[in-house]
Structures are given as structure tokens and as C-alpha cells.
Motif scaffolding. Structure first.
Motif, PDB file in Angstrom:
ATOM      1  N   GLY A  20     114.664  66.114  24.092  1.00 15.33           N
ATOM      2  CA  GLY A  20     115.564  68.387  23.619  1.00 15.33           C
ATOM      3  C   GLY A  20     116.290  67.798  22.293  1.00 15.33           C
ATOM      4  N   ARG A  21     116.219  66.857  21.825  1.00 15.49           N
ATOM      5  CA  ARG A  21     117.319  66.753  20.572  1.00 15.49           C
ATOM      6  C   ARG A  21     117.768  68.056  19.986  1.00 15.49           C
ATOM      7  NH1 ARG A  21     116.984  64.870  16.528  1.00 15.49           N
ATOM      8  NH2 ARG A  21     114.558  64.430  16.134  1.00 15.49           N
ATOM      9  N   ARG A  22     116.570  69.024  19.842  1.00 19.91           N
ATOM     10  CA  ARG A  22     117.371  70.396  18.851  1.00 19.91           C
ATOM     11  C   ARG A  22     117.863  71.590  20.091  1.00 19.91           C
ATOM     12  NH1 ARG A  22     112.399  71.035  14.753  1.00 19.91           N
ATOM     13  NH2 ARG A  22     111.124  69.179  16.818  1.00 19.91           N
ATOM     14  N   LEU A  23     117.488  70.729  21.524  1.00 18.91           N
ATOM     15  CA  LEU A  23     117.399  72.192  22.412  1.00 18.91           C
ATOM     16  C   LEU A  23     119.227  71.563  22.978  1.00 18.91           C
ATOM     17  CD1 LEU A  23     114.569  72.159  24.078  1.00 18.91           C
ATOM     18  CD2 LEU A  23     115.427  74.125  22.556  1.00 18.91           C
ATOM     19  N   GLY A  24     119.592  71.019  22.146  1.00 14.52           N
ATOM     20  CA  GLY A  24     121.328  70.770  22.918  1.00 14.52           C
ATOM     21  C   GLY A  24     121.015  69.229  23.281  1.00 14.52           C
ATOM     22  N   GLY A  25     120.457  68.691  23.928  1.00 14.07           N
ATOM     23  CA  GLY A  25     120.044  67.635  24.703  1.00 14.07           C
ATOM     24  C   GLY A  25     119.270  68.056  25.107  1.00 14.07           C
ATOM     25  N   ILE A 191     107.968  73.974  22.245  1.00 17.31           N
ATOM     26  CA  ILE A 191     108.838  73.999  22.336  1.00 17.31           C
ATOM     27  C   ILE A 191     110.346  72.905  22.047  1.00 17.31           C
ATOM     28  CG2 ILE A 191     111.098  75.177  24.125  1.00 17.31           C
ATOM     29  CD1 ILE A 191     108.645  77.286  23.846  1.00 17.31           C
ATOM     30  N   ASP A 192     110.779  73.663  20.472  1.00 20.02           N
ATOM     31  CA  ASP A 192     111.652  72.772  19.933  1.00 20.02           C
ATOM     32  C   ASP A 192     112.600  72.881  19.380  1.00 20.02           C
ATOM     33  OD1 ASP A 192     109.780  70.273  20.099  1.00 20.02           O
ATOM     34  OD2 ASP A 192     109.130  71.443  17.866  1.00 20.02           O
ATOM     35  N   THR A 193     113.210  73.866  19.452  1.00 13.98           N
ATOM     36  CA  THR A 193     114.431  74.678  19.191  1.00 13.98           C
ATOM     37  C   THR A 193     114.938  75.776  19.626  1.00 13.98           C
ATOM     38  OG1 THR A 193     113.812  76.401  17.283  1.00 13.98           O
ATOM     39  CG2 THR A 193     113.391  74.776  16.057  1.00 13.98           C
ATOM     40  N   GLU A 194     116.306  76.421  19.758  1.00 14.05           N
ATOM     41  CA  GLU A 194     116.960  77.338  20.427  1.00 14.05           C
ATOM     42  C   GLU A 194     115.946  78.376  20.045  1.00 14.05           C
ATOM     43  OE1 GLU A 194     118.852  77.640  22.690  1.00 14.05           O
ATOM     44  OE2 GLU A 194     119.888  74.589  21.833  1.00 14.05           O
ATOM     45  N   ALA A 195     115.545  78.650  18.625  1.00 18.56           N
ATOM     46  CA  ALA A 195     114.972  79.602  18.038  1.00 18.56           C
ATOM     47  C   ALA A 195     113.212  80.348  19.462  1.00 18.56           C
ATOM     48  CB  ALA A 195     114.270  80.638  16.934  1.00 18.56           C
ATOM     49  N   ASP A 196     112.570  78.991  19.785  1.00 18.73           N
ATOM     50  CA  ASP A 196     111.862  78.835  20.316  1.00 18.73           C
ATOM     51  C   ASP A 196     111.681  78.995  21.777  1.00 18.73           C
ATOM     52  OD1 ASP A 196     110.451  77.509  17.850  1.00 18.73           O
ATOM     53  OD2 ASP A 196     110.445  74.813  18.537  1.00 18.73           O
ATOM     54  N   LEU A 197     112.281  78.827  22.380  1.00 13.50           N
ATOM     55  CA  LEU A 197     113.310  79.239  23.900  1.00 13.50           C
ATOM     56  C   LEU A 197     112.870  80.614  24.333  1.00 13.50           C
ATOM     57  CD1 LEU A 197     116.251  77.624  24.246  1.00 13.50           C
ATOM     58  CD2 LEU A 197     114.169  76.893  25.224  1.00 13.50           C
ATOM     59  N   ALA A 198     112.116  81.780  22.862  1.00 15.55           N
ATOM     60  CA  ALA A 198     111.832  82.917  23.108  1.00 15.55           C
ATOM     61  C   ALA A 198     110.314  82.739  24.552  1.00 15.55           C
ATOM     62  CB  ALA A 198     112.057  84.397  22.227  1.00 15.55           C
ATOM     63  N   HIS A 199     109.873  82.038  23.514  1.00 13.93           N
ATOM     64  CA  HIS A 199     108.225  81.740  24.199  1.00 13.93           C
ATOM     65  C   HIS A 199     108.305  81.301  26.152  1.00 13.93           C
ATOM     66  CE1 HIS A 199     106.204  81.609  20.086  1.00 13.93           C
ATOM     67  NE2 HIS A 199     106.604  80.448  19.749  1.00 13.93           N
ATOM     68  N   LEU A 200     109.589  80.863  25.983  1.00 16.42           N
ATOM     69  CA  LEU A 200     109.559  80.651  27.519  1.00 16.42           C
ATOM     70  C   LEU A 200     109.522  82.348  28.750  1.00 16.42           C
ATOM     71  CD1 LEU A 200     111.461  77.446  27.535  1.00 16.42           C
ATOM     72  CD2 LEU A 200     109.532  77.869  28.014  1.00 16.42           C
TER      73      LEU A 200
END
Length: 202
Positions: A20-25, A191-200
């Protein structure tokens, strides 16, 4: 149902090693979806789709994943080279399956919660024998899950590098692939970026 026995010909392979490099690790396997770690959710999807025997490739914070996720009955495979990309996890997973009697493997990615049991079941139904190559498609574009008959594992292992996984191999063998349209029952977002977290979902 033949697919639910542990000696069923098709095993599941869940690639869950990403950092999750683009999710702050934050390791993707431990992101929360519907109240449990994403890796647990993904194993549940494979089983609900008819795949009983599941190998899970772990990488980033593997010890934390083992501790926090409930994965009974799964074979957990450590990939020390996970940072090299998805290709290394695919190779590690296939290496763990070579020692079994599985005739094919159905591969899913941990960070695609929009893909549910219906897509897994459709791709699984495309299995014929050790020569099978089946991929889900979304409006005609290839995606996951993918099913590789055992006769393809060595070739995929040779060509899986970086983040490409089996893409190069599939391109070379495009004529032999059975496409299974899943766009009506699944969404192949990552789920790659912070914006993608909205799918969870909580």
C-alpha cells in the motif's frame, strides 16, 4: 458439488502481499471492509464462489496479517520479495501449488473488493483441464479472476516480473484464452490510493 471438496482440481490463489505504498504504507491485506480485514473478505469471496482450497501470498507486515486476520484452512505463503511487485507474489504462489495435486489455479487480488463470488463462480466454471486459460472480462477488457491450468504454470513463472504478473504470458497465448464476461456482476476497481478507500464499506 465437486468444487467444494479439498481435492477439487482448482485451487485458489489470493495475492495479498502489497504494501500500500500510495496508502501511506498500510498493507492492503489489513484494510477494513465490512468489519474485517480485506484479506479475510477476499478468502470468503473465493470460498463462496466455489473454491475451497486457498493459498494466500503474504508480504508487507506478514506477521501482523497472520495475527489479525482469521484465515483458517488457508495455506499461507510468505513472499520475502513482495516489494518487487505482483510478479514475485504470483511466482511464490505458484511454487507453493506445484507441490499439490491441483490441476489449475484461480487467481484473485486482495485489493479488488468489487469482485464477488459470482465472478469467481463464472471463471471457475470455465475450467476444463490442465490446459485451461480463463479470464474474467469487463466490457471485453481482461481482468481478474484468472484461471491458469497447470500446464501453463512454468511459462507464467518464467515471465512474471515486476507488476506485470501473468500479463505478458496471456498476451502470448491470447488465442487460447476463454473470456468470461463479468461486467454485469462485478466491478474490477483496485484500492490503490486514498481516494479509492471510499469503495470500502465499514
Amino acid at each position: 458439488m465437486a468444487h467444494t471438496r479439498n481435492n477439487a482440481p482448482v485451487a485458489g490463489l489470493l495475492l495479498a502481499a502489497g504494501g500500500g505504498r500510495r496508502l501511506g504504507g498500510r498493507p492492503k491485506a489489513l484494510l477494513t471492509h465490512r468489519g474485517r480485514p480485506l484479506v479475510e473478505h477476499a478468502v470468503g469471496v473465493l470460498r463462496a464462489g466455489g473454491v475451497e482450497r486457498v493459498h494466500v501470498v503474504l508480504g508487507a507486515q506478514a506477521d501482523d496479517v497472520r495475527e489479525r486476520a482469521s484465515l483458517p484452512g488457508c495455506v499461507l505463503v510468505d513472499n520475502p520479495d513482495w516489494a518487487d511487485g505482483m510478479g514475485s507474489s504470483l511466482r511464490a504462489g505458484l511454487a507453493s501449488l506445484v507441490r499439490t495435486d491441483a490441476r489449475a489455479v484461480l487467481v484473485c487480488l486482495v485489493d479488488q473488493p468489487g469482485i464477488g463470488p459470482e465472478a469467481v463462480a463464472r471463471v471457475l466454471a470455465g475450467y476444463r483441464d490442465g490446459t485451461s486459460l480463463v479470464t474474467a472480462t469487463y466490457d471485453g477488457v481482461r481482468g481478474h479472476p484468472t484461471l491458469f491450468g497447470r500446464e501453463h504454470w512454468a511459462g507464467i513463472t518464467r515471465s512474471a516480473t515486476g507488476d506485470r504478473g501473468a500479463r505478458a504470458y496471456l498476451k502470448e497465448h491470447a488465442d487460447g484464452i476463454t473470456p468470461v464476461e463479468c461486467g454485469d456482476v462485478a466491478q474490477p476497481y483496485d484500492i490503490d490510493t486514498e481516494a479509492d478507500l471510499a469503495h470500502l464499506e465499514p
